[in-house]
Structure formats: C-alpha cells, structure tokens
Design an enzyme around this catalytic site. Structure first.
Site, PDB file in Angstrom:
ATOM      1  N   LYS A 197       8.180 -24.711  11.383  1.00 19.44           N
ATOM      2  CA  LYS A 197       8.958 -25.947  11.380  1.00 19.44           C
ATOM      3  C   LYS A 197       8.325 -26.888  12.390  1.00 19.44           C
ATOM      4  O   LYS A 197       8.550 -26.790  13.588  1.00 19.44           O
ATOM      5  CB  LYS A 197      10.422 -25.663  11.746  1.00 19.44           C
ATOM      6  CG  LYS A 197      11.444 -26.649  11.119  1.00 19.44           C
ATOM      7  CD  LYS A 197      11.288 -28.086  11.577  1.00 19.44           C
ATOM      8  CE  LYS A 197      11.880 -28.314  12.938  1.00 19.44           C
ATOM      9  NZ  LYS A 197      11.777 -29.767  13.355  1.00 19.44           N
ATOM     10  N   GLU A 272       8.274 -21.411  25.401  1.00 22.60           N
ATOM     11  CA  GLU A 272       7.500 -22.176  26.385  1.00 22.60           C
ATOM     12  C   GLU A 272       8.188 -23.523  26.476  1.00 22.60           C
ATOM     13  O   GLU A 272       8.147 -24.312  25.533  1.00 22.60           O
ATOM     14  CB  GLU A 272       6.036 -22.297  25.960  1.00 22.60           C
ATOM     15  CG  GLU A 272       5.135 -22.801  27.074  1.00 22.60           C
ATOM     16  CD  GLU A 272       4.951 -24.304  27.030  1.00 22.60           C
ATOM     17  OE1 GLU A 272       5.624 -24.997  27.840  1.00 22.60           O
ATOM     18  OE2 GLU A 272       4.158 -24.773  26.215  1.00 22.60           O
ATOM     19  N   CYS A 306       2.852 -30.222  28.643  1.00 23.79           N
ATOM     20  CA  CYS A 306       3.813 -29.386  29.368  1.00 23.79           C
ATOM     21  C   CYS A 306       3.291 -28.988  30.740  1.00 23.79           C
ATOM     22  O   CYS A 306       4.070 -28.800  31.667  1.00 23.79           O
ATOM     23  CB  CYS A 306       4.155 -28.153  28.541  1.00 23.79           C
ATOM     24  SG  CYS A 306       2.709 -27.214  28.004  1.00 23.79           S
ATOM     25  N   GLU A 409      11.602 -33.536  34.192  1.00 21.03           N
ATOM     26  CA  GLU A 409      10.377 -33.692  33.409  1.00 21.03           C
ATOM     27  C   GLU A 409      10.391 -35.057  32.718  1.00 21.03           C
ATOM     28  O   GLU A 409      11.289 -35.362  31.939  1.00 21.03           O
ATOM     29  CB  GLU A 409      10.259 -32.584  32.367  1.00 21.03           C
ATOM     30  CG  GLU A 409       8.963 -32.658  31.587  1.00 21.03           C
ATOM     31  CD  GLU A 409       8.810 -31.521  30.591  1.00 21.03           C
ATOM     32  OE1 GLU A 409       7.683 -31.006  30.446  1.00 21.03           O
ATOM     33  OE2 GLU A 409       9.817 -31.143  29.959  1.00 21.03           O
TER      34      GLU A 409
END
Length: 516
Positions: A197, A272, A306, A409
C-alpha cells in the site's frame, strides 16, 4: 502475469529541454497478476509538487479491493509454488527484477521526480539503491543458515527459517520506490507473499514496480498493490485477519494507530517511525567536514528524510562559527526545478505538508529562536514553478530544548541549533526528545566518539560521517522511532519464522507414566 496499465501520457520535466518521463494516465491496482480498477470505480489525483498541477489519476482502494489483494496473496502462499521454491529459485526472480529496475532506472528516477519533487540527481541514486536491494537480499537468502546445537550423543537441535505468510507493506512518500524495494525484496526472498500500500501522495513508482514484477514473471498473487488512503485502504489491510505481518514506515502517531488496529489478529510488526536526530559537533572535530555533513544531512531529499540531522548540537567555543557556516551554505543551496541536475533542493511533497512545515517556521520565530536564513518561499522562481511547494533552506539558532522546533519532527528543510558546554550536556540534549532513530557525532577524540555514540539513545549512530548505509546492518530506532530492525539478516528475523527441530540420536530415557 498479464493485464495492462492505464494509457500512458508523456509528462515533460518543468524546465525546457528536460528529458520526458512516461506517467500512466491511470495508475491501477495490481491484484493477482493483473492491473485492475477499484471495485467502486473511484480515482484520486496525484499532483506534481513543483507545480501542483495534476499528474495522473490513481485508483482509490476500498476494503473490497484490499480483501481481493489479500486473498490473492493468501492463495499464492497457501497453494502456489512461491514459498515452496528453493531459495536459489526465488533469488533468480529477484535478480530479474533488479535487472529490469536497472534497465528502467532513468525512467524510474524521472517519475519519482515528477511525483515527489526529489531532485533528479538524488532520485537516480535512489533508483540504483532499489536494484541493489533486490540483489542484496537475493544473495542473503541463499546464505541464510540456522544454529545447530549438539547435546553429546543424544540430540542434535537445529533451527530452520520458514516464510510467515502474507505481509502488508505500507510505505512513505519521501523515497517511495527505494523504500518499497527495501521491504518487498526481503519479504519475497523469504518466501512470503505481499500486498503493498503505497503513500497516496506519491503512488506512481509503485505502479512502475508492479510493471517490473509482471515482466519478471512472478507467480500470480505473490506481489500485489492497492492504492488509496490510510482510511479505508491502509486500515483494512492492517485489520485483515489473513495478513500475518505489517511493515510500516511513516509517522509515529500513525504507527501507534496501526498497532492498535491490528492487535486483535496478533500480527507481527516492524515499524520505522519518526526521527529528530542530533548532529553533535565537538570543538576538536574536523569542522569543515562536519559542516558538509550537517548541510547535506538535513537538506538532501528536500529535508524529507527520517534520518535527517535536524538538531545541530555544537560545543560552545565553536558554536557561532559552525552555525553561521551552516547558514551561509544553506543560503547558497540551489533551489529550483527538480528535473534539473543542478538543483539541490526541490519542493515539498504536497501543499498540506508545506503548510505544516511553515507552521514550524512560524513556531520557531514565536518561541524566540533566531532565524539565520530561509523561512520563506524562495523569490525569483520561474513562472512555471511559482505554484509549487517551495521553501528555502532554513536555519534557526538558539533553539531551547523545550520548544516545538527542538522537540518535534518537522520533516522539511529546517535545522535548529543549540550550544552545549560539556560532554554530559551534549548527551542530555541529544536524548532530550521522544525519538531515537539516528545520531551523528563529530570529534577527533576516539574514546569520546565511542562514549557519546553509545550513550545516545538512537538505533543508528554515525561517528565522523554522514548517513552512509551498509545493507548488512540493522536499520531501525529506539523510543518513539520504531519497533524492530530490518536490514541484512535482521530482515529475516521479521520476515521468517524460526523453527527448532529436535532430533534424538539414540534411545534417551523417557519416563514411563502409567506403566505400573
């Protein structure tokens, strides 16, 4: 495997004279070896981030589409040849996929540029890495061995690796093709089947991967793709009782929701998640190389990575020099058409994400951080790019540990800098966030490098280096940055069941209950 994709259309790169990339008019699901529209017939539009003009129509997945893909994967696992092949046989398929990725690498890179805004010079590297992912795991699965324990002359106990079943692979939009292969390659190498997906903001390279898999001739149902949104497509995949594994790369809050959604079916997870990685620079470091690495680490991939070193922690004697050097370099970063090989910083992925990142720029100002450079749309863009999601490379100094720009973040071309006085303070600042994905330490003192690196709560630490990956090593984070590790043989700890076989070599004593 058969079927046909939607009619192709040539989309020219934004700048004059750029090579054309071929984009499907309609990106369809890939289920049971065929490209198919959604059962409800709905489509959504994906945008070119450099212009925000439409690129293609993408099939919008429903729970019924997800169920069809999962059932195809289930049949391929339960009844098909794939999990029963020798590892060397599966490896040959993976090598074929790698060959076809390499043959189409420039087209893949160009589509990735159009769909994500990633500069083409960086997209080419991602395409090359994608091919190597398949080659690497094709090799590793053939070398994968289990432990053997001998118990004198009574027993031999040994471990075998078996595929788990059907995997749901949910990928992000920042480097979508490479990260899809990072999951698909070990998943298939281990003998599992899967449903991919892709992220709805960057779905087109997943369509290309399905084309490549079809050309490689994998058995029907081994690899499937369902496009769509987190609700309902992603949620349906996670909750489906016939799915055994979920590998997800994305935002931490979404990861928590996925774990809760799939809890009733006792799936295994590999997550992750987010990061807020520190770059710790001591006064004795090679400051020129540290600045090079800091600038590249946060502004490459448009800041949407990331492992970005988004917090710059610098020892006080050199703090101002380092931060001003980073700001000077950031101000000179070449911003523009991501199809231009000279571009270093392209647009953010989507207008919604641009607004989110700009919200952090405004928060940084409001929280009292000093804006040294950036923080606005770049002036002087050509008219064809004026509607794109562009943001200058942005540097804040004096970010306090309790502020949002230090803690949260941002996932954009924004770095915040904070000074420290001692080694202990550097470690405290590095660990003062809820994330623990990556960290970077710069010092010529070898002992200190190891001490600080090991004291930082991060799954991966680079000493005197930017983010250079070794595919044999575990990739993943601590705290809110994830669960589990992938990479090298660590991937097979997730994608394989480990079964122990106990073999009696002789007639060991067996208690004789009920013998009288």
């Amino acid at each position: 495997m058969g079927g046909a994709m939607g009619e192709a259309v040539h989309q020219q790169g934004q700048g004059a004279g750029r090579p054309a990339a071929t984009v499907p008019r309609q990106a369809l699901h890939f289920i049971g070896g065929r490209f198919v529209p959604g059962k409800e017939g709905r489509f959504f539009t994906t945008l070119n981030p450099a212009t925000n003009r439409p690129l293609a129509e993408v099939a919008e997945g429903s729970p019924d589409d997800v169920d069809a893909a999962v059932q195809a994967a289930r049949r391929a696992f339960d009844e098909g040849p794939w999990p029963r092949m020798l590892p060397a046989e599966r490896a040959r398929y993976l090598e074929r996929i790698a060959d076809r990725i390499e043959a189409r690498s420039e087209a893949i890179a160009r589509v990735e540029v159009l769909d994500t805004g990633m500069p083409v010079s960086q997209a080419r590297g991602q395409a090359a890495r994608a091919a190597e992912n398949f080659r690497f795991f094709a090799r590793r699965i053939q070398d994968l061995g289990g432990h053997v324990w001998q118990v004198g002359d009574r027993f031999v106990n040994y471990v075998v690796h078996k595929p788990v079943g059907v995997a749901g692979l949910i990928t992000p939009w920042n480097t979508p093709f490479m990260l899809a292969t990072w999951k698909v390659a070990p998943c298939l190498a281990a003998g599992n089947t899967c449903v991919l997906k892709p992220a709805e903001w960057a779905p087109l390279s997943a369509h290309m991967l399905a084309e490549i898999v079809a050309e490689a001739g994998l058995p029907e149902g081994v690899f499937n793709v369902v496009h769509g949104f987190g609700e309902p497509a992603g949620a349906s995949l996670v909750a489906h009782p016939a799915v055994n594994l979920i590998s997800f790369t994305g935002e931490t809050t979404t990861g928590k929701a996925i774990m809760a959604n799939g809890a009733a079916t006792l799936k295994r997870y590999s997550f992750e998640l987010g990061g807020k990685s520190p770059v710790v620079i001591f006064a004795d470091a090679d400051l020129e190389r540290a600045v090079d690495a800091a600038v590249f680490g946060v502004f490459s991939l448009n800041g949407e990575r990331c492992t970005a070193g988004s917090r710059l922690l610098v020892e006080e004697p050199v703090y101002r020099d380092v931060v001003e050097a980073v700001a000077r370099r950031a101000a000179r970063i070449r911003i523009g058409d991501p199809a231009d090989p000279r571009t270093e910083l392209g647009p953010l992925i989507h207008p919604e994400h641009w607004r989110r990142v700009m919200g952090y720029v405004e928060a940084g100002r409001a929280e009292g951080a000093e804006l040294l450079t950036g923080g606005r749309r770049p002036p002087g863009l050509p008219p064809e790019l004026a509607g794109g999601n562009y943001l200058e490379a942005t540097v804040f100094a004096g970010a306090r540990p309790g502020t949002r720009v230090f803690q949260e973040e941002i996932f954009g071309p924004v770095v915040v800098a904070t000074p420290f006085r001692t080694e202990d303070e550097a470690v405290r600042l590095a660990n003062a966030v809820r994330y623990g994905l990556a960290a970077y330490v710069w010092t010529r003192d070898v002992g200190r490098a190891h001490r600080v690196g090991q004291a930082i709560d991060a799954g991966m630490v680079w000493l005197n280096s930017q983010n250079v990956r070794d595919l044999r090593t575990p990739f993943g984070g601590m705290k809110d940055s994830g669960i589990g590790r992938e990479g090298g043989d660590y991937s097979f700890e997730f994608y394989c069941e480990r079964q122990v076989i106990h073999v009696a070599l002789g007639e060991h004593p067996i208690p004789r209950f009920g013998a009288g």
